[in-house]
Design a protein around this motif. Structure first.
Motif, PDB file in Angstrom:
ATOM      1  N   SER A 180     -70.877 -28.242  74.315  1.00  0.00           N
ATOM      2  CA  SER A 180     -69.571 -27.663  73.981  1.00  0.00           C
ATOM      3  C   SER A 180     -69.405 -27.480  72.472  1.00  0.00           C
ATOM      4  O   SER A 180     -68.515 -26.759  72.031  1.00  0.00           O
ATOM      5  N   LEU A 181     -70.265 -28.111  71.690  1.00  0.00           N
ATOM      6  CA  LEU A 181     -70.248 -27.904  70.235  1.00  0.00           C
ATOM      7  C   LEU A 181     -71.296 -26.874  69.828  1.00  0.00           C
ATOM      8  O   LEU A 181     -71.037 -25.957  69.059  1.00  0.00           O
ATOM      9  N   LYS A 182     -72.518 -27.052  70.369  1.00  0.00           N
ATOM     10  CA  LYS A 182     -73.621 -26.174  69.964  1.00  0.00           C
ATOM     11  C   LYS A 182     -73.478 -24.766  70.517  1.00  0.00           C
ATOM     12  O   LYS A 182     -73.940 -23.806  69.906  1.00  0.00           O
ATOM     13  N   THR A 230     -72.817 -32.238  73.936  1.00  0.00           N
ATOM     14  CA  THR A 230     -72.927 -31.465  72.696  1.00  0.00           C
ATOM     15  C   THR A 230     -73.081 -29.968  72.959  1.00  0.00           C
ATOM     16  O   THR A 230     -72.995 -29.170  72.032  1.00  0.00           O
ATOM     17  N   ALA A 253     -70.411 -23.413  71.665  1.00  0.00           N
ATOM     18  CA  ALA A 253     -68.965 -23.511  71.886  1.00  0.00           C
ATOM     19  C   ALA A 253     -68.409 -22.265  72.565  1.00  0.00           C
ATOM     20  O   ALA A 253     -67.497 -22.361  73.386  1.00  0.00           O
TER      21      ALA A 253
END
Lengths: 499, 274, 206
Positions: free
Chosen positions: B187-189, B185, B191
């Protein structure tokens, strides 16, 4: 060994001061990422120091044994901290030193201000110190009419530029030589107008600028790298000689130190003075280390004070799974190997303590519920490079994960509307909690192809996944999951065998 | 030997060809592969994101699924998922105060191997060409994923196996030990930071001149491949299991081939059973 | 409640789980097993790496070597207790003693300092001064810009633990590893900031 405290576990008392981000990490990081100069400077600096560290560490056949000893020593210190502090106090006091205890940043600042006034001074020289950075001492003294002069070259650069440090070891790592020359030309009143940007000339300018200050200062302020309980000795590790100037020439020396900096015995230095220089500057030994035990007649300051600082350290100690963050000896090896720090620099972390150690230490000192610091434990890909580099083996990735769980847990307690991530995690937990449910969901996977373009790539996703598709494609899901293939395959085999 | 395959959720759902390749390698060595049907996911995404409560049923399911099956060792084509099974499951059980689950988690973890570790340390594979018939006549590079490297200490096991594939030329990857920026996550949080890390990783991959980057974790390869695809680099990614499984008769897709999940699955489905 | 009591209470309360202090494994090297020649060679190598000057001489050659190193300096200070023969050939000597200490301004006007040392560590290129006679108070070896340090070969130890265990830590100690230096600008090492910009180490064979 340790005496057991019979009182009730108390509510942790968190620290204050320069320990907070002003904004969540991803927001600050995004801004810093846009600064091309910063990234170039940081990339160069972190790679240089990384290589140096690896070279000097590889020279020692017993590096892992030293790390083991360092790690165990620090665990022992934490287990016996109250008793060791009392022992240190007794020894330091017996040799003429004076100890002051400060619950938090404000109390420490007041103590230091009063000591400076008692010495009849309105200016002080300072050795680079994380603790005084943390409590915001310079700003506080300024408000009270006392000028504090930073004497470490990098701290001087940062102070002259009215900037903030971005690294705990080389605070001006984000600036290159021409930027530094411009700062000196602008801010040093007596500087040679023909100053060039060669590092040797810049260092020379700093020497000239500070020489009179050192020779005339009445009061100096320092931090401490180590405090030795069995002798009452303090140690400062440095390179330039500015530390020796401050620790030797003024009449009054005031040291501010976190309570966790103790080592049980003087001989423990044989371990830590091998671990620290190699891990921090990548040198076999730093140019200068000074050790003093209270007051020595006829040599050095005759008024020697030590302010012992809590400011959230007792709260960090109370966290069984996070307390080893207090083992940190501030070498900065973790930030030099961190791929996140390398790209954002120290300012994105907000706190005095940046990088991987800052991402755990800051929230431990302030509490994870402090809104701004709740984003720090997520500022890591959990690649583990920091754990490998840490000379005292702090398992930073494990503590990061622990603090993330504390964050999730604390938000669960509030009545806040669950975020997209919370909802997604709950749904995924339901699905992945059973092979049967997973199989059912996988049946729908081929539908994912609808989201893909003719090249079978998904280029834009909504919500929390949008960040992914800003710079990455996602492949369209396959027509059949492995599980499904396996089931069909073995069904066939089974029926063939029966036939 | 009876070997239980832990496919991992991402391989099961997105990269089935990697699991098929794993089965194929093990069967070629004469071992019996079983697939514990109850398996789903190791729970690493939940654990690493701090969702311990949500991780518990996922971890419990994994332990029960592998307890329900009889086998000698379990294997997964992922350093990261194996690290979770070996190191995180017991930790989670301890943190929720379930000592029974902790004991069971430790037992399952102790019998679980990452693929290259199983092949090298247990099954004695030292020459993929000779022992598996591996053939992949291409120039490639290789990224060692962080968890395999640092949590499992896999060292050069994956790269060494690749080096013994017939016809394969392995180009060293500059700064190979640097994280690709995936981090689940992360790479999402985060990014943007993740993308910056990926850009450097992919620039290093491109600098090798190879048209394919291999590795041992489907998640990292999905991340790296996603970036390479967006950049239009023409460089593809492929799990090392698929390269080891590649033979003259059934070659794996060549470097540069588009590897959308559907195509490779279709290819596999169409290829028939050995 | 005083801050002291409160902080100690907080810390005791934080250790509510009564963690055990682990045994400290000390499997690291405690000695190097090197002979004198090896120690001298290693120390010399390390010091040169720090850009210090190094000479290796026998006792009889010390006065000439010291005079040579001080050539060009108009004055130098020696702490009381330093063997007078060692500086006999070098003009410009000023003595600093506990009875008649020089002021900071006086020290600032002196070009060099000659001291002995308590110990040296070969592996790290470190010399250690402890303020004993012949080594002087800390200001003496700090303010003059050129430090000439005499090291007897018998005082060189291979690794840090050997040296540490022979020191008295309650003396004010200064560990010196090369001349003053900084790496604060682009991590490029520059010798010479606030401490002595020149360090010459004279190793005396036994």
């Amino acid at each position: 060994m340790s005496s057991t405290y019979l009182g009730m576990p108390a509510v942790p008392v968190y620290g204050s001061g320069n320990l907070h981000t002003a904004e969540p990490f991803p927001v600050a990081a995004r801004r810093e990422l846009d600064n091309e100069q910063l990234r170039a400077n940081l990339g160069h600096a972190t790679h240089t120091i990384r290589d140096k560290r690896l070279r000097v560490v590889a020279e020692l056949p017993d590096w892992e044994e030293l790390r083991e000893a360092g790690s165990a020593t620090k665990a022992a210190v934490m287990a016996r901290l109250p008793e060791l502090l009392e022992q240190f106090e007794e020894n330091f006091t017996a040799r003429g030193g004076v100890i002051h205890w400060a619950r938090d940043a404000a109390e420490a600042n007041e103590i230091v201000r009063d000591l400076i006034r008692d010495a009849g001074a309105d200016e002080v020289v300072k050795v680079k110190s994380m603790a005084t950075q943390e409590i915001g001492l310079n700003e506080y003294l300024e408000e009270h009419g006392i000028s504090a002069f930073e004497t470490d070259l990098a701290e001087l650069i940062v102070q002259l530029d009215h900037d903030k440090p971005s690294h705990i070891l080389v605070p001006a790592i984000h600036k290159n030589r021409s930027q530094i020359r411009d700062i000196f030309l602008r801010e040093m009143p007596d500087v040679d107008p023909n100053l060039t940007d060669t590092p040797a000339r810049l260092a020379e300018a700093a020497r000239l600028h500070l020489r009179r200050k050192f020779l005339s200062a009445k009061v100096a302020i320092s931090g401490a790298n180590f405090a030795l309980a069995d002798t009452g000795t303090l140690a400062v590790v440095e390179s330039e000689g500015n530390g020796r100037m401050c620790l030797t020439l003024p009449e009054t020396l005031i040291t501010v130190m976190g309570v966790e900096k103790l080592l049980p015995s003087w001989t423990d230095l044989e371990v830590f003075m091998q671990l620290l220089p190699r891990s921090s500057t990548g040198e076999r030994m730093n140019p200068y280390t000074s050790l003093w035990t209270g007051v020595t007649e006829g040599d050095g300051p005759q008024n020697v004070h030590l302010v012992l600082l809590d400011n959230g350290r007792s709260a960090a100690l109370a966290d069984e799974r996070g307390r080893s963050a207090l083992h940190c000896i501030r070498c900065s090896a973790c930030m030099n190997v961190c791929p996140v720090y390398e790209r954002t620099g120290g300012h994105a972390y907000g706190s005095t303590y940046p990088g991987p150690i800052g991402a755990i230490l800051s929230p431990l000192l302030t509490g994870i519920t402090s809104e701004e610091n709740a984003s720090l434990p997520y500022a890591s890909s959990l690649c583990g490079a920091c754990y490998d580099a840490c000379p005292v083996k702090i398992n930073i990735p494990e503590i990061l994960v622990h603090l993330r769980s504390e964050d999730v847990q604390s938000r669960r307690g509030t009545k806040k509307v669950p975020g997209q991530m919370d909802v997604a995690m709950k749904a995924a937990s339901w699905m992945m909690g059973s092979g049967r449910r997973m199989a059912l969901v996988e049946k729908a996977l081929p539908l994912g192809k609808l989201a893909a373009g003719p090249d079978r790539k998904i280029k834009k996703l909504p919500g929390i996944a949008a960040g992914w598709t800003r710079s990455r494609d996602l492949p369209a899901p396959p027509a059949q999951s492995f599980r499904d293939w396996w089931a069909k395959e073995h069904e066939d085999t089974a029926s063939k065998e029966q036939a | 030997m009876k070997i239980a395959l832990f496919a991992t959720c991402i391989v099961d759902a997105m990269y089935p060809s990697t699991a098929r390749a794993t089965v194929s390698i093990l069967e070629r060595l004469g071992h019996d592969v079983v697939f514990p049907a109850g398996q789903a996911c190791c729970g690493q995404m939940h654990l690493n994101s701090g969702y311990f409560t949500e991780a518990v049923p996922v971890v419990r399911n994994h332990i029960e699924a592998f307890e329900a099956e009889e086998y000698d060792v379990a294997v997964a084509p992922s350093g990261s998922c194996v690290a979770s099974v070996k190191h995180q499951h017991a930790m989670l059980a301890r943190s929720v105060g379930d000592s029974d689950l902790e004991t069971r988690a430790t037992a399952v973890g102790a019998r679980t191997y990452e693929l290259s570790a199983l092949l090298t340390d247990v099954l004695g594979v030292t020459d993929a060409a000779a022992q598996l018939g591996s053939w992949y006549p291409h120039r490639i590079t290789y990224h060692p994923s962080c968890h395999g490297m640092r949590l499992l200490r896999l060292g050069d096991r994956q790269a060494n196996l690749l080096r013994t594939v017939e016809g394969l030329e392995l180009e060293p990857l500059p700064e190979a030990d640097q994280c690709c920026g995936f981090g689940g996550t992360f790479s999402l949080k985060n990014a943007d930071v993740s993308s910056a890390m990926l850009a450097d990783k992919n620039a290093n991959i491109a600098a090798t001149g190879a048209q394919l980057c291999s590795g041992g974790d489907a998640s990292c390869l999905m991340h790296i491949g996603g970036g390479l695809s967006r950049e239009g680099s023409g460089i593809s990614t492929l799990h090392f299991a698929e390269i080891l499984a590649s033979t003259r008769e059934h070659p794996a897709p060549p470097p540069g081939a588009v590897r959308g999940g559907s195509r490779s699955a279709a290819r596999l489905a169409g290829k028939g059973r050995q | 409640m005083s801050a002291r009591t409160e902080i100690l209470d907080r810390l005791r309360s934080a250790l509510h789980d009564a963690p055990e202090a682990p045994e400290i494994p000390r499997k690291y090297r405690h000695s190097s097993g090197m002979n004198e020649e090896e120690l001298i060679e290693l120390l010399r190598d390390r010091l040169l790496d720090y850009k210090a000057g190094v000479s290796v001489v026998d006792e009889a050659s010390v006065p000439a070597k010291v005079a040579e190193l001080l050539k060009g300096e108009t004055s130098y200070v020696v702490p009381a207790g330093l063997d007078e023969r060692w500086t006999a050939l070098a003009p410009g000597r000023v003595v600093d003693s506990p009875e008649e200490p020089l002021s900071v301004e006086e020290l600032d006007g002196i070009d060099a300092v000659v001291t002995g040392c308590a110990a040296a560590v070969a592996e790290t290129g470190t010399i250690i001064l402890d303020g004993s006679p012949g080594q002087g108070r800390r200001a003496c070896s700090l303010i003059p810009d050129h430090h000439v340090c005499l090291v007897r070969a018998g005082d060189i130890y291979g690794v840090l633990p050997e040296a540490v265990r022979r020191l008295d830590v309650t003396h004010p100690l200064t560990w010196i590893s090369g001349p003053s230096a900084t790496s604060d600008i682009e991590l490029q090492r520059v010798e010479g900031v606030h401490g002595p910009r020149r360090l010459d180490v004279v190793i005396i064979r036994s």
